[in-house]
Design a protein around this motif. Structure first.
Motif, PDB file in Angstrom:
ATOM      1  N   SER A  69       3.711  -2.088  -4.128  1.00 33.15           N
ATOM      2  CA  SER A  69       4.168  -0.794  -3.967  1.00 33.15           C
ATOM      3  C   SER A  69       3.143   0.386  -4.117  1.00 33.15           C
ATOM      4  O   SER A  69       3.325   1.579  -3.635  1.00 33.15           O
ATOM      5  CB  SER A  69       5.494  -0.598  -4.265  1.00 33.15           C
ATOM      6  N   SER A  81       6.922  -3.480   0.234  1.00 29.43           N
ATOM      7  CA  SER A  81       8.111  -3.952  -0.222  1.00 29.43           C
ATOM      8  C   SER A  81       8.775  -5.011   0.335  1.00 29.43           C
ATOM      9  O   SER A  81       7.894  -5.539   1.243  1.00 29.43           O
ATOM     10  CB  SER A  81       8.990  -2.598  -0.176  1.00 29.43           C
ATOM     11  N   GLN A 130       9.757   4.258  -2.073  1.00 27.82           N
ATOM     12  CA  GLN A 130      10.639   3.093  -1.581  1.00 27.82           C
ATOM     13  C   GLN A 130      11.931   3.157  -1.782  1.00 27.82           C
ATOM     14  O   GLN A 130      12.568   2.493  -0.805  1.00 27.82           O
ATOM     15  CB  GLN A 130       9.884   1.974  -2.341  1.00 27.82           C
TER      16      GLN A 130
END
Length: 487
Positions: free
Chosen positions: A111, A128, A168
């Motif tokens: 990520s 992700s 994220q």
């Protein structure tokens, strides 16, 4: 209160971290994971690795370019892993990309890793992942420690991991029931994320090799970790209430993978196969040695001198410096293979060049003559030896009197033909470990540090061992003890 019409949804998370190619533990881990999967419905078990599974000190990993690791992970049933620094920094991106594409049957999550050529996540990674287990949408974020200077030399930009996780969370949280961060950052960073970021349910940790026998709970986030080297497997059981949209119960533990533990015979067979394949690949000849090369951790020796000289030449420096403990054994005359070189120099240590003052150099040289420094065990920083040992040098000669008090033993240091100047900066070729303050604090004060990747110091040693003139020069002693000479 949970309504009777809304039964709790159950999930088991199995996790490992920092295996460092301790393959002897994998048959036990695989057998344990299989047993859990037999006890629970298949769609209620999630199996994850939190990085540093690969370690190039092991011949199975080095000899197969980590194919052994990935195929054993496939057989063990991993469903995702995050890149650790041992994967990201000890393999080139091209090599890692090729082996993952051809052998990993599970996604690699990165990520906070960006390919500098494309400004995107490397195409063989996923930024992700969302997967379904037990009727739940599970979000996975994976972050690795940001060794920025190193990664950029390899063509990757590694962003701030906390900022990456926060970004994220914003993307995934509306889409998932449970959000897991796979964190190869270390315990302090995991605690920081739990305290600063909203929306993380579970952090599975690694990197600092910490064992959490039961989860830490910080501001609603559970933090778990399973130590190092496959000594433990992590086991989490949780219950989720879909009406309340939250975890209502979570129990975590680490399970010791002891000698008497059941072993998976299929993983044992794979290990045997890759042990043979790795040994065959590492049987490649490096050179034929015409004479033995002695090593001494506690005194000057030709093999240590040879490596110091190699570092000086490789980095185009005035002075070469390395600790003798980087080398584990001397070499016999005759055929030298890649495997034998790995045996004696297993650490993923890189060369570097820096500017160092004469005063800082003198301090390190004095400390290298003190027993407590010679015998100091080093942990981490890529070191794979037992003790620090003495400093091996090239480009300088040292006169000393070992009968004098510590820090007063060196009588004179010559750089080439000239006396060392304490206030002058010298170009020094050495090893990255010293720049982190490991071993000798004064060597971490260097300026204009330039790390040189992807070569390891064993690559430099291999080059020197093919050079008959360099071997002859290694016999020339750099240290003269006037106390010994007088007696």
């Amino acid at each position: 209160m949970t309504g009777l019409s809304e039964p709790l949804q159950r999930l088991v998370i199995l996790h490992t971290n920092d295996l460092h190619s301790h393959f002897e533990q994998m048959p036990k881990i695989s057998a344990y994971f299989d047993r859990v999967r037999r006890l629970w419905p298949a769609d209620q078990v999630l199996t994850l690795d939190i990085g540093d599974h690969m370690d190039r000190m092991r011949p199975e990993t080095e000899g197969t370019n980590a194919i052994a690791n990935l195929e054993i992970m496939n057989a063990t049933g991993y469903e995702a892993m995050v890149v650790g620094n041992n994967e990201g920094l000890t393999f080139t991106p091209d090599l890692l990309s090729a082996v993952v594409k051809n052998h990993a049957r599970f996604p690699i999550i990165g990520s906070n890793i960006i390919d500098m050529a494309t400004n995107q996540t490397p195409e063989w990674m996923q930024v992700s992942l969302i997967l379904e287990k037990s009727g739940l949408q599970i979000g996975l974020i994976g972050v690795t420690a940001a060794y920025q200077i190193y990664y950029e030399l390899l063509g990757w930009h590694v962003t701030d991991p906390v900022e990456a996780v926060e970004a994220q969370i914003r993307l995934l949280r509306p889409q998932v029931d449970i959000l897991i961060v796979m964190s190869h950052l270390g315990l302090r960073m995991d605690q920081r994320m739990a305290e600063e970021l909203e929306g993380i349910d579970v952090i599975l940790g690694g990197h600092t090799h910490h064992v959490l026998e039961e989860p830490l709970l910080l501001r609603g986030t559970y933090i778990c970790a399973a130590g190092k080297y496959g000594q433990y497997a992590g086991h989490i059981e949780l219950a989720y209430d879909s009406a309340q949209r939250r975890i209502v119960e979570l129990h975590g533990r680490v399970v010791p993978m002891t000698a008497e533990h059941e072993e998976d015979s299929s993983v044992i067979a794979l290990l045997d196969h890759y042990r043979i394949a790795g040994a065959a690949a590492l049987d490649e000849e490096v050179t034929q040695l015409r004479q033995p090369l002695r090593l001494d951790w506690y005194g000057e020796s030709p093999l240590g001198n040879l490596l110091a000289a190699g570092l000086r030449r490789w980095t185009s420096a005035e002075i070469g410096l390395v600790n003798s403990g980087q080398l584990l054994q001397g070499l016999k005359e005759g055929r030298l293979t890649k495997g034998r070189l790995l045996d004696i120099c297993p650490g993923p240590i890189n060369p570097c060049r820096l500017l160092l003052s004469g005063a800082d150099l003198l301090q390190a040289l004095e400390e290298s003559l003190i027993g407590e420094f010679m015998e100091k065990p080093i942990r981490g920083f890529g070191f794979r030896g037992e003790v620090l040992g003495v400093l091996c040098v090239d480009g300088i000669t040292v006169e000393l009197d070992s009968s004098r008090a510590p820090y007063e033993r060196i009588l004179a240091v010559h750089v080439g033909e000239k006396l060392l100047e304490l206030d002058r900066d010298y170009v020094v070729g050495t090893i990255d470990m010293f720049t982190f303050g490991s071993g000798y604090l004064s060597l971490s004060r260097g300026k204009e540090v330039a790390y040189m990747l992807p070569e390891f110091i064993r690559d430099i040693l291999a080059s020197e061992l093919r050079d008959e003139e360099a071997i002859a020069q290694s016999q020339s002693m750099r240290f003269t003890d006037l106390n010994t000479s007088a007696s």
